[in-house]
Design a protein around this motif. Structure first.
Motif, PDB file in Angstrom:
ATOM      1  N   PRO A  57       0.831  -1.214   0.000  1.00 41.53           N
ATOM      2  CA  PRO A  57       0.000   0.000   0.000  1.00 41.53           C
ATOM      3  C   PRO A  57       0.863   1.261   0.000  1.00 41.53           C
ATOM      4  N   ARG A  58       0.397   2.288  -0.716  1.00 44.40           N
ATOM      5  CA  ARG A  58       1.153   3.532  -0.824  1.00 44.40           C
ATOM      6  C   ARG A  58       1.329   4.205   0.533  1.00 44.40           C
ATOM      7  N   THR A  59       0.381   3.946   1.470  1.00 47.10           N
ATOM      8  CA  THR A  59       0.464   4.584   2.784  1.00 47.10           C
ATOM      9  C   THR A  59       1.695   4.148   3.560  1.00 47.10           C
ATOM     10  N   VAL A  60       2.275   2.998   3.206  1.00 46.18           N
ATOM     11  CA  VAL A  60       3.492   2.547   3.889  1.00 46.18           C
ATOM     12  C   VAL A  60       4.623   3.557   3.693  1.00 46.18           C
ATOM     13  N   TYR A  61       4.654   4.217   2.532  1.00 43.13           N
ATOM     14  CA  TYR A  61       5.715   5.179   2.230  1.00 43.13           C
ATOM     15  C   TYR A  61       5.225   6.618   2.305  1.00 43.13           C
ATOM     16  N   GLY A  62       4.027   6.830   2.795  1.00 42.57           N
ATOM     17  CA  GLY A  62       3.522   8.180   2.948  1.00 42.57           C
ATOM     18  C   GLY A  62       3.200   8.869   1.631  1.00 42.57           C
ATOM     19  N   LEU A  63       2.932   8.108   0.558  1.00 39.09           N
ATOM     20  CA  LEU A  63       2.609   8.704  -0.738  1.00 39.09           C
ATOM     21  C   LEU A  63       1.144   9.117  -0.783  1.00 39.09           C
ATOM     22  N   ARG A  64       0.859  10.204  -1.485  1.00 41.53           N
ATOM     23  CA  ARG A  64      -0.489  10.750  -1.550  1.00 41.53           C
ATOM     24  C   ARG A  64      -1.229  10.242  -2.775  1.00 41.53           C
ATOM     25  N   ASP A  65      -2.554  10.511  -2.779  1.00 38.93           N
ATOM     26  CA  ASP A  65      -3.363  10.219  -3.959  1.00 38.93           C
ATOM     27  C   ASP A  65      -3.119  11.233  -5.068  1.00 38.93           C
ATOM     28  N   GLY A  66      -2.704  12.448  -4.682  1.00 39.96           N
ATOM     29  CA  GLY A  66      -2.502  13.472  -5.691  1.00 39.96           C
ATOM     30  C   GLY A  66      -1.448  14.484  -5.290  1.00 39.96           C
ATOM     31  N   TYR A  67      -0.802  15.096  -6.305  1.00 42.18           N
ATOM     32  CA  TYR A  67       0.215  16.121  -6.093  1.00 42.18           C
ATOM     33  C   TYR A  67      -0.041  17.266  -7.086  1.00 42.18           C
ATOM     34  N   PRO A  68       0.071  18.528  -6.649  1.00 46.75           N
ATOM     35  CA  PRO A  68      -0.100  19.661  -7.582  1.00 46.75           C
ATOM     36  C   PRO A  68       0.999  19.649  -8.649  1.00 46.75           C
ATOM     37  N   ARG A  69       0.605  19.931  -9.889  1.00 49.09           N
ATOM     38  CA  ARG A  69       1.595  19.961 -10.972  1.00 49.09           C
ATOM     39  C   ARG A  69       2.549  21.140 -10.809  1.00 49.09           C
ATOM     40  N   SER A  70       2.094  22.161 -10.099  1.00 49.38           N
ATOM     41  CA  SER A  70       2.943  23.329  -9.895  1.00 49.38           C
ATOM     42  C   SER A  70       3.783  23.225  -8.628  1.00 49.38           C
ATOM     43  N   GLY A  71       3.677  22.114  -7.895  1.00 49.55           N
ATOM     44  CA  GLY A  71       4.392  21.964  -6.637  1.00 49.55           C
ATOM     45  C   GLY A  71       5.842  21.544  -6.846  1.00 49.55           C
ATOM     46  N   SER A  72       6.480  21.181  -5.713  1.00 53.24           N
ATOM     47  CA  SER A  72       7.901  20.805  -5.746  1.00 53.24           C
ATOM     48  C   SER A  72       8.094  19.317  -5.495  1.00 53.24           C
TER      49      SER A  72
END
Length: 815
Positions: free
Chosen positions: A70-85
């Motif tokens: 599961p992605r939650t094991v690595y703290g990954l999100r469902d989404g990221y802003p394209r303008s983010g870092s």
């Protein structure tokens, strides 16, 4: 995937090309993207692979599909802003792959790290569709992704195509076997066929998903909840089987296929899919969710046995295997952790001879084929009829799969799967085996470290507690300690039983604040200090007061609680002192219980000049004293008073004749969210009570003569013979003279007779132990007294008593 023959000798890149070509040449299917991502797990050893693509409004990169843990094991999100870092946004802007290690990830503002877990991240632009998607891979190998891994990732990124299904229109009618669940409200729209499968009419359904879940078998609820709760899953396809209760007969098996769609502007994420009768499906349907289910189970598996059982549950039944064995590799030996089935007769005779019935371990060299598979580090499959050594051939006469389990740069173990009848290994099954092996190896390595740390913690905890309780005159004591199962940190609960002079016994139980190595260390120091102060002969309130002062001087932020009970075995009485701890519970001979609500002082280490009042307790033969810590009586759903009342009620219903069974029963309902210590003592009364007399020796010229007259009069009253009395009188003369000459202050003479053994004890105010002369000349005027006492006594010695000492001698009288 597993390869054989000439294909097995190709490089990983060539084998990846073959596998991807086979997947992408066929017709488009909803499962293609998942199959492509599974190749990341197979060819790179990654633990997670995912695809992100822009949402409808184009401002957010949303998770479309994933495979692995599961992605939650690595703290990954469902989404990221394209303008983010974030790394995903950076790869989108630059169009170039990114490979980041733990150090680079720690500096990313929008990357959340999982606690105590290092991993490497790869992000590559995916070119299979319009080029807007990105492939993400996570690996836990300390070396990161090597050159061969990166070539495989580039091939897979080129093969990624991620068409996002159109969201159904709000007014569009659902097909009869379909559903649509809003993840924010739990409202669900279902077709007519689904309501019929749940034996529910349209007028009986209120639109809540909980209404449907209430019709399912309780054992299947956890897997269903992992699908209908967004926090526990990632975007993409879902597939699982579950059961619904029927008015009559056994439950009905249903199969759910669903896909979680990301929410857009002002719209919630929705789970859409179908539910069908599992009996009507084809028997050879491949369960593409099995790798994810295994990954989820391994993510929560704490011990090596948990990991082994998760692998068995995930592989044996789906593969219709007849037996499966999982073993750790320690040096050149395999330590078997799980055999399924567990009966010895289900396994080769050579195994039974080598491993006996305990199945502890076996040398790898006894099975050369297995050793070769482990050295190559890749899964191997041998179909029916393959010539193998008997130790392996009899495991799977119809087919054998050997899965080396890689973890942390080495082989963590091996999994053997065998069939009795000829078994056909399909490509999907081979991919499942290889992906499962990688996941199991990583989990096995983590679990082995967990088990080793847990054993170290347990060993240290045991060393800080008494190894065994002493035998008591006129009483029986038992103790139990249960460490918390909430984590691996050391606890601060302790207990002790301290034999004291004159048939006294001190019962001690305590708890140091917190769960840490510091708390455990402080616990050991407090237990030692209390024992030392008690043996010195101090009364209970002074013992606890000294311990409080010691803890204050340690300059620690921790405090401790304790209860100290000094029991006089001869008189059947006790004095209790509490320092912020739970009161003792008394179970009287008639079965009535009493919580000794005596006045107590503050916890140790809080107030320097604290008062610790003593409270008397009266004991009749058959009385049970119970001391415990708050871990047994306090919980999140009940306060400590309710817990103490429950503890007293359970004690009243127990049979004090078997203290061990009583202790086990009291601990049977322990919640284990905190450490638990329990100390029980049954007071039976002494069968033979000693006869005692005391004399205060005044510092006058006739002091020794007075002591001799007192002794002679007492021995005559006790009926001691004249010959024995002469010996005792000589010992009294020497000990009293020694005390008067070499010490100042009060001197006391005590005589005790029990079971034809007479004890002479002389107490004085000096802590110095009398020295025995090693060489006495003819002209010496002293030094012979202790030599005479040693010669005339069956045993002699000294004890510290309240800042001074007691010199004692024991003489056996003729019966």
């Amino acid at each position: 995937m597993v390869s054989e023959g000439a294909a097995g000798r190709r490089t990983r890149t060539l084998r990846a090309e073959v596998a991807l070509k086979a997947l992408t040449d066929g017709p488009e299917s909803p499962e293609r993207l998942r199959r492509v991502l599974e190749q990341v797990l197979v060819f790179t050893g990654a633990t997670l692979a995912a695809v992100y693509a822009p949402a409808d409004d184009g401002d957010l990169l949303c998770l479309v599909e994933s495979a692995g843990v599961p992605r939650t094991v690595y703290g990954l999100r469902d989404g990221y802003p394209r303008s983010g870092s974030s790394p995903l946004a950076d790869a989108q802007r630059t169009g170039r792959p990114l490979y980041l290690g733990p150090e680079e990830l720690a500096g990313c503002a929008e990357t959340r790290r999982a606690p105590a877990r290092d991993f490497h991240l790869a992000v590559l632009p995916a070119h299979g569709d319009d080029g807007r998607a990105s492939l993400l891979a996570v690996g836990e190998d300390p070396g990161g992704f090597d050159d061969e891994d990166r070539k495989c990732l580039e091939l897979i990124a080129d093969a990624v195509a991620c068409p996002v299904p159109d969201r159904p229109a709000e007014d569009e009618e659902l097909p009869a076997n379909a559903f649509s669940l809003a993840m924010d409200t739990g409202r669900v729209e279902v077709g007519a066929d689904i309501l019929e499968l749940f034996r529910m009419g349209r007028e009986d359904f209120d639109g809540r998903v909980e209404t449907l879940l209430a019709r399912t078998v309780p054992e299947d609820l956890p897997s269903l909840m992992s699908v209908v709760e967004a926090d526990h899953m990632s975007i993409g396809d879902r597939e699982l089987e579950f059961r619904v209760l029927q008015p009559t007969g056994p439950p009905k098996w249903l199969r759910l296929r669903g896909r979680l769609l990301p929410g857009g502007e002002g719209r919630p994420a929705r789970l859409v899919g179908t539910v069908a009768d599992a009996a009507g499906l084809r028997s050879d349907v491949t369960d593409v969710a099995r790798v994810q289910r295994l990954a989820a189970a391994l993510a929560t598996a704490g011990t090596v046995r948990d990991v082994s059982q998760a692998v068995v549950a995930a592989l044996r039944k789906p593969l219709l295997a007849d037996r499966i064995a999982l073993a750790e590799l320690e040096g050149d030996r395999l330590v078997v952790t799980v055999l399924d089935p567990p009966e010895p007769e289900s396994w080769p005779e050579l195994w039974r001879l080598e491993w006996r019935t305990e199945w502890p371990d076996a040398p790898v060299r006894a099975m050369p084929t297995l050793a070769a598979a482990l050295s190559e580090g890749r899964a191997r499959i041998w179909p029916a009829g393959t010539a193998l050594e008997p130790a392996l051939a009899e495991v799977g006469p119809g087919g054998l799969a050997v899965l080396p389990l890689p973890g942390a740069g080495r082989m963590a173990g091996a999994c053997l799967i065998g069939w009795d009848t000829p078994h056909d290994f399909g490509p999907d099954e081979r991919a499942l085996l290889t992906a499962s092996a990688g996941l199991a190896g990583q989990a096995l390595t983590r679990a082995h470290a967990f088990d080793a740390e847990h054993e170290l913690v347990g060993m240290l905890q045991r060393q800080l507690l008494p190894r065994r309780l002493p035998k008591l005159p006129g009483a029986v004591a038992v103790a139990r300690y249960l460490p918390s199962t909430a984590g691996l940190e050391l606890g601060g609960d302790w207990y002790d039983v301290i034999p004291l002079p004159d048939n006294h016994v001190a019962l001690v139980i305590g708890d140091v604040q917190g769960h840490s190595a510091g708390a455990a260390t402080l616990m050991g120091q407090m237990r030692t200090a209390l024992r030392a102060y008690a043996v010195e002969g101090h009364p209970p309130d002074v013992v606890v007061s000294h311990a409080n002062r010691l803890l204050m001087d340690m300059e620690t932020d921790l405090f401790a609680t304790c209860a100290y009970v000094d029991v006089d075995m001869e008189e059947g009485s006790a004095w209790c002192v509490r320092a912020g701890h739970l009161p003792p519970v008394l179970r009287h001979p008639d079965g009535a219980t009493e919580i000794a609500e005596d006045e107590g002082g503050p916890p140790l280490g809080v107030v320097l000049q604290a008062d610790f009042p003593m409270t008397p307790l009266r004991l009749q033969p058959g009385t049970l004293i119970a001391l415990t810590t708050d871990g047994l009586v306090e919980s999140a759903d009940s306060d400590i008073d309710e817990g103490m009342d429950r503890f007293a009620h359970e004690l009243a219903a127990s049979d004090p004749a078997h203290l061990g069974l009583v202790a086990d029963a009291l601990l049977g309902n322990a919640r284990r969210s905190d450490d638990v210590a329990l100390l029980l003592m049954r007071y039976d009364g002494m069968a033979t009570r000693p006869q005692r007399e005391s004399w205060t020796v005044w510092r006058v010229p006739q002091a020794v003569g007075h002591a001799r007259r007192f002794t002679r009069r007492t021995l005559r009253t006790w009926g001691v013979s004249a010959d024995a009395a002469d010996t005792v009188l000589l010992i009294v003369s020497e000990l009293v003279t020694n005390a008067l000459v070499h010490t100042d202050g009060r001197v006391r003479l005590d005589l005790t007779l029990v079971n034809h053994r007479l004890r002479v004890a002389v107490a004085d105010a000096s802590p110095r132990t009398p020295a025995k002369a090693t060489n006495i000349g003819w002209e010496a005027t002293g030094g012979r007294g202790i030599l005479l006492v040693e010669a005339m006594s069956d045993a002699w010695g000294t004890l510290p008593v309240s800042g001074g000492k007691q010199v004692w001698s024991e003489v056996t009288l003729e019966g």
